[in-house]
Design an enzyme around this catalytic site. Structure first.
Site, PDB file in Angstrom:
ATOM      1  N   LYS A  36       0.827  -1.265  -0.228  1.00 35.91           N
ATOM      2  CA  LYS A  36      -0.061  -0.035  -0.075  1.00 35.91           C
ATOM      3  C   LYS A  36       0.894   1.313  -0.050  1.00 35.91           C
ATOM      4  O   LYS A  36       0.536   2.216  -0.633  1.00 35.91           O
ATOM      5  CB  LYS A  36      -0.999   0.002   1.327  1.00 35.91           C
ATOM      6  CG  LYS A  36      -1.974   0.924   1.181  1.00 35.91           C
ATOM      7  CD  LYS A  36      -2.791   1.051   2.552  1.00 35.91           C
ATOM      8  CE  LYS A  36      -4.232   0.727   2.327  1.00 35.91           C
ATOM      9  NZ  LYS A  36      -4.776   0.755   3.835  1.00 35.91           N
ATOM     10  N   GLU A 147     -13.235  11.983  14.161  1.00 36.89           N
ATOM     11  CA  GLU A 147     -13.594  12.447  12.511  1.00 36.89           C
ATOM     12  C   GLU A 147     -15.230  12.034  12.527  1.00 36.89           C
ATOM     13  O   GLU A 147     -15.491  11.215  13.028  1.00 36.89           O
ATOM     14  CB  GLU A 147     -12.755  11.709  11.669  1.00 36.89           C
ATOM     15  CG  GLU A 147     -12.733  10.185  11.809  1.00 36.89           C
ATOM     16  CD  GLU A 147     -13.899   9.328  11.202  1.00 36.89           C
ATOM     17  OE1 GLU A 147     -14.615   9.747  10.605  1.00 36.89           O
ATOM     18  OE2 GLU A 147     -14.276   8.300  11.761  1.00 36.89           O
ATOM     19  N   LEU A 246     -33.449  10.113   6.853  1.00 41.72           N
ATOM     20  CA  LEU A 246     -34.658   9.651   7.009  1.00 41.72           C
ATOM     21  C   LEU A 246     -35.241   8.721   6.003  1.00 41.72           C
ATOM     22  O   LEU A 246     -36.359   8.903   5.404  1.00 41.72           O
ATOM     23  CB  LEU A 246     -35.830  10.707   7.423  1.00 41.72           C
ATOM     24  CG  LEU A 246     -35.572  11.102   8.803  1.00 41.72           C
ATOM     25  CD1 LEU A 246     -36.682  12.233   9.014  1.00 41.72           C
ATOM     26  CD2 LEU A 246     -35.963  10.228   9.816  1.00 41.72           C
ATOM     27  N   GLY A 249     -34.452   1.934   4.000  1.00 39.28           N
ATOM     28  CA  GLY A 249     -33.851   1.098   3.171  1.00 39.28           C
ATOM     29  C   GLY A 249     -33.553  -0.259   3.830  1.00 39.28           C
ATOM     30  O   GLY A 249     -34.471  -0.646   4.434  1.00 39.28           O
ATOM     31  N   CYS A 256     -18.778   1.918  10.033  1.00 39.68           N
ATOM     32  CA  CYS A 256     -18.913   2.655  11.415  1.00 39.68           C
ATOM     33  C   CYS A 256     -20.158   2.490  12.143  1.00 39.68           C
ATOM     34  O   CYS A 256     -20.277   2.064  13.535  1.00 39.68           O
ATOM     35  CB  CYS A 256     -18.692   4.246  11.016  1.00 39.68           C
ATOM     36  SG  CYS A 256     -17.165   4.774  10.604  1.00 39.68           S
ATOM     37  N   LYS A 259     -20.649  -0.968  13.784  1.00 36.68           N
ATOM     38  CA  LYS A 259     -19.857  -1.247  14.894  1.00 36.68           C
ATOM     39  C   LYS A 259     -19.812  -0.372  16.023  1.00 36.68           C
ATOM     40  O   LYS A 259     -19.988  -0.643  17.393  1.00 36.68           O
ATOM     41  CB  LYS A 259     -18.316  -1.202  14.350  1.00 36.68           C
ATOM     42  CG  LYS A 259     -17.230  -0.898  15.177  1.00 36.68           C
ATOM     43  CD  LYS A 259     -16.010  -0.751  14.576  1.00 36.68           C
ATOM     44  CE  LYS A 259     -15.679   0.525  13.814  1.00 36.68           C
ATOM     45  NZ  LYS A 259     -14.896   1.487  14.435  1.00 36.68           N
ATOM     46  N   ARG A 324     -18.173  -3.654   3.505  1.00 37.22           N
ATOM     47  CA  ARG A 324     -18.007  -4.069   5.048  1.00 37.22           C
ATOM     48  C   ARG A 324     -19.286  -3.838   5.427  1.00 37.22           C
ATOM     49  O   ARG A 324     -19.924  -2.703   5.524  1.00 37.22           O
ATOM     50  CB  ARG A 324     -16.981  -2.941   5.671  1.00 37.22           C
ATOM     51  CG  ARG A 324     -15.578  -3.433   5.595  1.00 37.22           C
ATOM     52  CD  ARG A 324     -14.621  -2.535   6.116  1.00 37.22           C
ATOM     53  NE  ARG A 324     -14.282  -1.573   5.479  1.00 37.22           N
ATOM     54  CZ  ARG A 324     -13.746  -0.381   5.997  1.00 37.22           C
ATOM     55  NH1 ARG A 324     -13.181  -0.546   7.092  1.00 37.22           N
ATOM     56  NH2 ARG A 324     -13.871   0.801   5.594  1.00 37.22           N
TER      57      ARG A 324
END
Ligand code: UDX
Length: 422
Positions: A36, A147, A246, A249, A256, A259, A324
């Site tokens: 990377k 963040e 709102l 789905g 994020c 978890k 993910r």
């Protein structure tokens, strides 16, 4: 301008590194993945993130951005060291601090005196103290600066934040961190480390709660024959409620929200508070995967055994290649468990993922399909040739789990259409 080390070149670290170098700072970004580091040094970005690659090149060419192997080499000359390493979910739902602790252990001995270490990764409340202990340095201050970047618009969010949160007991260190955001206009909230860490969890948990709330309202709409699109429109004009987050789905996913909601339940439990509201948010989300799978089964006539299901969308949301904790993958596995033959397409996913080998185009997956399921809100899907799709399918039936498509237009073309809450 400051010397900044960014530890971790994932989407948070990479965004932080390129944006600080864009603001004029000298940034060294470290990762443990040699391939990377080499790739980034060539100016190639391994993730889909709007604007990121251009800014990596800008930083490299301007000499203000470099990539190195290992945290220690980045930290040696750093006035600020940003920790942007993963905090994966541990077996019990709590956040796993292994990577943060390893990074702190590595940079502790080499950091210059008076350096500021900044926690940007989402860390459990109290982690600032953990990092202080692991660093073992009296002359280095640890500050929390969480963040709030959305994948897909991370660069934009970094440079145009709703707020900058800084948690520190040391006022002068907080001011030094705030001064790094030169040229960025946003309210700055300076607070203690525990409050800063809690702001991050509470914000993500609240967003997750809004999504589960609207998914529950969509279930009510399905049951009573109301249209959730109009319901949320009518709710959103109340400025206390707002229109954002709102959209019903297939449930929330990504790296994020799932978890962080579980971690918050765990943090609260450990502190002696049973956060039942948040447990409910998580349960509604898990149920949503089941609800969408059940809608697909019902549309197929009550059984999925041997039914070909065409799936459009595998990423956890549009404009990213990230799968993910993707609701789409959860739903695909529920379908295959029940005997369906899933054929999937996603504009950003080319290799196999979660037991699915995606096709190269949206039409071929529809061949012989009994149901088409739209699981990610890619704009591309709205403009496809639905006469062609209908012709390819065994029966033209669509479950639109993102309420993305034009229902009357599809019905005119002979499709049976079922959305979420409409
Ligand atoms: C989120 C937060 O928005 C960000 O502030 C934080 O720093 C990281 O986590 P991200 O994971 O990129 O960002 O995804 P986000 O855009 O928030 O969407 C999360 C999930 O919720 C996706 O699966 C999305 O499809 C779903 N979602 C979002 C809905 O189902 N309905 C909505 O109205 C909004």
């Amino acid at each position: 301008m400051a010397q900044i080390a960014v530890i971790g070149a994932g989407y948070v670290g990479l965004t932080t590194a390129v944006c600080f170098s864009h603001l004029g700072h000298d940034v060294v970004c470290a990762d443990i993945d040699e391939a990377k580091v080499a790739q980034l040094t060539r100016g190639e970005v391994p993730i889909v993130e709007a604007g990121l690659e251009a800014m990596v090149r800008e930083g490299l060419e301007g000499g203000r951005l470099s990539f190195v192997l290992g945290a220690a080499s980045a930290a040696r000359a750093a006035e600020f060291a940003y920790l942007c390493v993963p905090t994966p979910q541990g077996d019990d739902g709590s956040a796993d601090l292994t990577y943060i602790e390893a990074a702190a252990r590595e940079i502790g001995p080499v950091l210059p005196s008076e350096a500021v270490v900044v926690n940007k990764s989402t860390v459990p409340v109290g982690s600032t103290r953990v990092v202080e202990r692991v660093l073992g340095r009296d002359d280095v201050v640890v500050v929390s600066n969480p963040e709030f970047l959305r994948e897909g618009s991370a660069v934009h969010d970094f440079l145009n934040p709703g707020r900058i949160v800084i948690g520190s007991d040391d006022q002068s260190a907080a001011v030094r961190v705030a001064s790094l955001y030169i040229g960025v206009t946003a309210p700055i909230i300076v607070t203690d480390p525990a409050s800063a860490e809690t702001i991050k969890y509470a914000s993500n948990a609240f967003l997750a709660a809004k999504i589960s709330f609207v998914n529950a309202i969509a279930a009510v709409c399905d049951a009573v024959g109301a249209d959730v699109k109009d319901v949320v429109l009518g709710m959103g004009y109340d400025s206390r409620i707002g229109h954002e987050f709102l959209k019903p789905g297939p449930g929330f996913g990504g790296s994020c929200l799932p978890k962080d909601t579980r971690a918050l339940v765990h943090i609260a439990d450990d502190a002696g508070y049973s956060f039942d509201l948040m447990r409910g948010v998580i349960t509604v989300n898990e149920d949503q995967f089941q609800r969408v799978a059940a809608k697909i089964r019902e549309m197929a006539g009550g059984s999925l055994e041997g039914v070909k299901v065409a799936v459009w969308g595998l990423t956890f949301k549009a404009r990213t290649d990230d799968t993910r904790e993707s609701p789409a993958l959860r739903i695909v596995s529920l379908l295959t468990e029940q005997g369906a033959e899933v054929q999937a397409y996603d504009p950003a996913v080319k290799g196999p993922v979660g037991g699915v080998v995606p096709a190269n185009d949206p039409y071929s997956v529809c061949e012989g399909a009994g149901v088409l399921a739209v699981l990610t809100e890619w704009d591309d899907f709205r403009w496809l040739d639905f006469d062609k799709v209908a012709g390819l399918m065994e029966t033209p039936r669509v479950i639109d789990a993102r309420n993305l498509l034009d229902k009357p237009a599809l019905e005119r073309r002979g499709f049976s259409y079922v959305g979420i809450g409409r």
